[in-house]
Motif scaffolding. Structure first.
Motif, PDB file in Angstrom:
ATOM      1  N   VAL A  32      19.811  39.362   8.267  1.00  0.00           N
ATOM      2  CA  VAL A  32      19.545  40.740   8.683  1.00  0.00           C
ATOM      3  C   VAL A  32      20.860  41.454   8.960  1.00  0.00           C
ATOM      4  O   VAL A  32      21.727  40.944   9.680  1.00  0.00           O
ATOM      5  CB  VAL A  32      18.659  40.780   9.940  1.00  0.00           C
ATOM      6  N   ARG A  33      20.985  42.640   8.380  1.00  0.00           N
ATOM      7  CA  ARG A  33      22.109  43.535   8.665  1.00  0.00           C
ATOM      8  C   ARG A  33      21.530  44.868   9.115  1.00  0.00           C
ATOM      9  O   ARG A  33      20.670  45.440   8.441  1.00  0.00           O
ATOM     10  CB  ARG A  33      22.999  43.699   7.437  1.00  0.00           C
ATOM     11  N   LEU A  34      22.006  45.342  10.256  1.00  0.00           N
ATOM     12  CA  LEU A  34      21.438  46.533  10.880  1.00  0.00           C
ATOM     13  C   LEU A  34      22.432  47.689  10.868  1.00  0.00           C
ATOM     14  O   LEU A  34      23.640  47.480  11.021  1.00  0.00           O
ATOM     15  CB  LEU A  34      21.043  46.226  12.322  1.00  0.00           C
ATOM     16  N   GLY A  61      25.366  39.727  -0.424  1.00  0.00           N
ATOM     17  CA  GLY A  61      25.999  40.204   0.788  1.00  0.00           C
ATOM     18  C   GLY A  61      26.664  41.566   0.660  1.00  0.00           C
ATOM     19  O   GLY A  61      26.462  42.444   1.514  1.00  0.00           O
ATOM     20  N   PRO A  62      27.485  41.798  -0.379  1.00  0.00           N
ATOM     21  CA  PRO A  62      28.109  43.125  -0.508  1.00  0.00           C
ATOM     22  C   PRO A  62      27.089  44.257  -0.600  1.00  0.00           C
ATOM     23  O   PRO A  62      27.263  45.313   0.015  1.00  0.00           O
ATOM     24  CB  PRO A  62      28.943  42.991  -1.787  1.00  0.00           C
ATOM     25  N   LEU A  63      26.023  44.056  -1.360  1.00  0.00           N
ATOM     26  CA  LEU A  63      24.981  45.077  -1.472  1.00  0.00           C
ATOM     27  C   LEU A  63      24.334  45.331  -0.112  1.00  0.00           C
ATOM     28  O   LEU A  63      24.191  46.482   0.306  1.00  0.00           O
ATOM     29  CB  LEU A  63      23.936  44.617  -2.489  1.00  0.00           C
ATOM     30  N   ALA A  64      23.942  44.264   0.569  1.00  0.00           N
ATOM     31  CA  ALA A  64      23.249  44.425   1.846  1.00  0.00           C
ATOM     32  C   ALA A  64      24.150  45.091   2.878  1.00  0.00           C
ATOM     33  O   ALA A  64      23.697  45.954   3.644  1.00  0.00           O
ATOM     34  CB  ALA A  64      22.766  43.062   2.346  1.00  0.00           C
ATOM     35  N   ALA A  65      25.423  44.710   2.915  1.00  0.00           N
ATOM     36  CA  ALA A  65      26.339  45.291   3.885  1.00  0.00           C
ATOM     37  C   ALA A  65      26.551  46.777   3.625  1.00  0.00           C
ATOM     38  O   ALA A  65      26.618  47.583   4.560  1.00  0.00           O
ATOM     39  CB  ALA A  65      27.671  44.543   3.852  1.00  0.00           C
ATOM     40  N   ASP A  66      26.641  47.149   2.354  1.00  0.00           N
ATOM     41  CA  ASP A  66      26.844  48.559   2.033  1.00  0.00           C
ATOM     42  C   ASP A  66      25.613  49.383   2.394  1.00  0.00           C
ATOM     43  O   ASP A  66      25.735  50.482   2.961  1.00  0.00           O
ATOM     44  CB  ASP A  66      27.163  48.721   0.546  1.00  0.00           C
ATOM     45  N   LEU A  67      24.439  48.881   2.088  1.00  0.00           N
ATOM     46  CA  LEU A  67      23.225  49.606   2.445  1.00  0.00           C
ATOM     47  C   LEU A  67      23.100  49.764   3.962  1.00  0.00           C
ATOM     48  O   LEU A  67      22.707  50.827   4.451  1.00  0.00           O
ATOM     49  CB  LEU A  67      21.993  48.882   1.891  1.00  0.00           C
ATOM     50  N   ALA A  68      23.453  48.714   4.702  1.00  0.00           N
ATOM     51  CA  ALA A  68      23.382  48.807   6.160  1.00  0.00           C
ATOM     52  C   ALA A  68      24.355  49.861   6.681  1.00  0.00           C
ATOM     53  O   ALA A  68      24.033  50.609   7.617  1.00  0.00           O
ATOM     54  CB  ALA A  68      23.668  47.451   6.787  1.00  0.00           C
ATOM     55  N   ALA A  69      25.531  49.929   6.075  1.00  0.00           N
ATOM     56  CA  ALA A  69      26.512  50.924   6.503  1.00  0.00           C
ATOM     57  C   ALA A  69      26.037  52.342   6.214  1.00  0.00           C
ATOM     58  O   ALA A  69      26.531  53.302   6.827  1.00  0.00           O
ATOM     59  CB  ALA A  69      27.847  50.671   5.809  1.00  0.00           C
ATOM     60  N   ARG A  70      25.072  52.485   5.320  1.00  0.00           N
ATOM     61  CA  ARG A  70      24.556  53.806   4.935  1.00  0.00           C
ATOM     62  C   ARG A  70      23.231  54.133   5.618  1.00  0.00           C
ATOM     63  O   ARG A  70      22.545  55.082   5.230  1.00  0.00           O
ATOM     64  CB  ARG A  70      24.418  53.888   3.421  1.00  0.00           C
ATOM     65  N   TYR A  72      20.473  51.865   6.339  1.00  0.00           N
ATOM     66  CA  TYR A  72      19.296  51.045   6.067  1.00  0.00           C
ATOM     67  C   TYR A  72      19.382  49.748   6.870  1.00  0.00           C
ATOM     68  O   TYR A  72      20.468  49.174   7.027  1.00  0.00           O
ATOM     69  CB  TYR A  72      19.199  50.679   4.587  1.00  0.00           C
ATOM     70  N   ALA A  73      18.241  49.274   7.350  1.00  0.00           N
ATOM     71  CA  ALA A  73      18.151  47.910   7.866  1.00  0.00           C
ATOM     72  C   ALA A  73      17.794  47.017   6.674  1.00  0.00           C
ATOM     73  O   ALA A  73      16.853  47.310   5.941  1.00  0.00           O
ATOM     74  CB  ALA A  73      17.082  47.810   8.937  1.00  0.00           C
ATOM     75  N   VAL A  74      18.547  45.960   6.477  1.00  0.00           N
ATOM     76  CA  VAL A  74      18.378  45.135   5.277  1.00  0.00           C
ATOM     77  C   VAL A  74      18.139  43.688   5.682  1.00  0.00           C
ATOM     78  O   VAL A  74      18.931  43.100   6.432  1.00  0.00           O
ATOM     79  CB  VAL A  74      19.614  45.217   4.357  1.00  0.00           C
ATOM     80  N   ALA A  75      17.059  43.125   5.179  1.00  0.00           N
ATOM     81  CA  ALA A  75      16.773  41.704   5.353  1.00  0.00           C
ATOM     82  C   ALA A  75      16.824  41.051   3.977  1.00  0.00           C
ATOM     83  O   ALA A  75      16.002  41.347   3.113  1.00  0.00           O
ATOM     84  CB  ALA A  75      15.401  41.496   5.991  1.00  0.00           C
ATOM     85  N   THR A  76      17.819  40.196   3.766  1.00  0.00           N
ATOM     86  CA  THR A  76      17.984  39.506   2.488  1.00  0.00           C
ATOM     87  C   THR A  76      17.250  38.179   2.569  1.00  0.00           C
ATOM     88  O   THR A  76      17.648  37.276   3.313  1.00  0.00           O
ATOM     89  CB  THR A  76      19.469  39.279   2.181  1.00  0.00           C
ATOM     90  N   ALA A 100       7.421  38.585   3.192  1.00  0.00           N
ATOM     91  CA  ALA A 100       7.116  40.017   3.252  1.00  0.00           C
ATOM     92  C   ALA A 100       6.219  40.356   4.427  1.00  0.00           C
ATOM     93  O   ALA A 100       6.306  41.462   4.984  1.00  0.00           O
ATOM     94  CB  ALA A 100       6.459  40.457   1.940  1.00  0.00           C
ATOM     95  N   VAL A 101       5.384  39.417   4.834  1.00  0.00           N
ATOM     96  CA  VAL A 101       4.514  39.628   5.994  1.00  0.00           C
ATOM     97  C   VAL A 101       5.240  39.316   7.300  1.00  0.00           C
ATOM     98  O   VAL A 101       5.179  40.089   8.268  1.00  0.00           O
ATOM     99  CB  VAL A 101       3.248  38.754   5.873  1.00  0.00           C
ATOM    100  N   ALA A 102       5.947  38.195   7.328  1.00  0.00           N
ATOM    101  CA  ALA A 102       6.497  37.698   8.592  1.00  0.00           C
ATOM    102  C   ALA A 102       7.804  38.366   8.999  1.00  0.00           C
ATOM    103  O   ALA A 102       8.032  38.588  10.198  1.00  0.00           O
ATOM    104  CB  ALA A 102       6.706  36.187   8.491  1.00  0.00           C
ATOM    105  N   VAL A 103       8.675  38.660   8.038  1.00  0.00           N
ATOM    106  CA  VAL A 103      10.008  39.142   8.396  1.00  0.00           C
ATOM    107  C   VAL A 103       9.966  40.476   9.148  1.00  0.00           C
ATOM    108  O   VAL A 103      10.654  40.632  10.171  1.00  0.00           O
ATOM    109  CB  VAL A 103      10.913  39.214   7.148  1.00  0.00           C
TER     110      VAL A 103
END
Length: 272
Positions: A32-34, A61-70, A72-76, A100-103
């Motif tokens: 999770v990246r917030l 990781g690079p994609l998730a980190a960039d989206l979080a910086a913009r 979005y909360a991202v759960a990979t 998809a249900v639990a996270v």
């Protein structure tokens, strides 16, 4: 811009804020990246790698980190893959469905426990690259009410055609346990093209120069989806190969951000 498209696969990224567990298997986890904003939309991201165990969530990781910086909360999400016990049909699919249900529920509880800014966890955006794009399209077709939209990046959107093209040396047969004749039920259930309409708004971003997953698969998917009544858009990017769509340093990245924006903020997206 990077000179080697595969550079993103090994590029270091900031560590996730924390990792959640959604099941008992070691791979039943999600990084999770917030963002630093309240009520951020949640993106559940499914990584690529032709469903094989050699590839895990680290390269997203690079994609998730960039989206979080913009914002979005991202759960990979990680899941069992072919080449390891329980991977393939149906284990890989049951893992994605369980995550998809639990996270979202686990994330809301963890945020409350830690006193962090709230995240909008209802009907998250489901996104994925390559094989992960296929899994995102598949889950939207079986649980449309649980998904707020799909962003599929160079997805394997047609498993039968992918089998015929022998993508990644038999990756589809390894996933489903055979060819369409020997495993008809698996193909019928697992192929998003055979389960349309999904009724979920979908944006596919695919490079025209992709030699790993041909863009023709996305063209066919969107054509069939629209004919079935779905809101499906293909953003085809000239001069872009397979990995540009997950690389925040690539020329393709603004189109990827626009795809997320059209689902979360109602922004227009150009496509065919």
């Amino acid at each position: 811009m990077t000179s080697d498209p595969r550079d993103v696969l090994s590029r270091p990224a900031p560590a996730p804020d924390f990792t959640l567990r959604y099941g008992e298997h070691p791979d039943h986890v999600a990084d999770v990246r917030l963002p630093a904003v309240p009520n951020a939309p949640l993106v559940l991201f499914l990584h690529g790698g032709f469903w094989r165990h050699e590839w895990d969530r680290a390269h997203a990781g690079p994609l998730a980190a960039d989206l979080a910086a913009r914002g979005y909360a991202v759960a990979t999400i990680e899941f069992r893959r072919t080449g390891q016990p329980g991977g393939g049909w149906p284990g890989t699919f049951s893992d994605v469905a369980a995550a998809a249900v639990a996270v979202p529920d686990q994330l809301a509880k963890e945020i409350a426990h830690r006193g962090l800014l709230p995240v909008s966890v209802d009907r998250p955006i489901l996104a994925g690259h390559s094989a992960g794009g296929h899994l995102a399209l598949w889950y939207a077709s079986v649980a449309p009410d649980a998904v707020g939209g799909v962003v599929a990046l160079a997805p394997v959107a047609d498993l039968t055609r992918a089998y015929e093209l022998d993508l990644d040396d038999g990756a589809v047969a390894d996933l489903l346990g055979g060819d369409p004749d020997s495993a008809p039920d698996a193909y019928r259930s697992a192929d998003p093209l055979r389960n349309l309409p999904s009724t979920v708004r979908t944006v596919i971003v695919h490079g025209a120069d992709d030699t790993i997953v041909p863009v023709a698969l996305s063209r066919d998917y969107c054509r069939v989806a629209r004919r079935a009544g779905d809101d499906a858009t293909l953003v085809e990017l000239a001069g872009v190969e397979h990995f540009g769509v997950i690389d925040p340093l690539s020329a393709a990245w603004p189109a990827v951000l626009a795809a997320f924006g059209t689902l979360t903020r109602g922004e227009a997206v150009e496509g065919g």
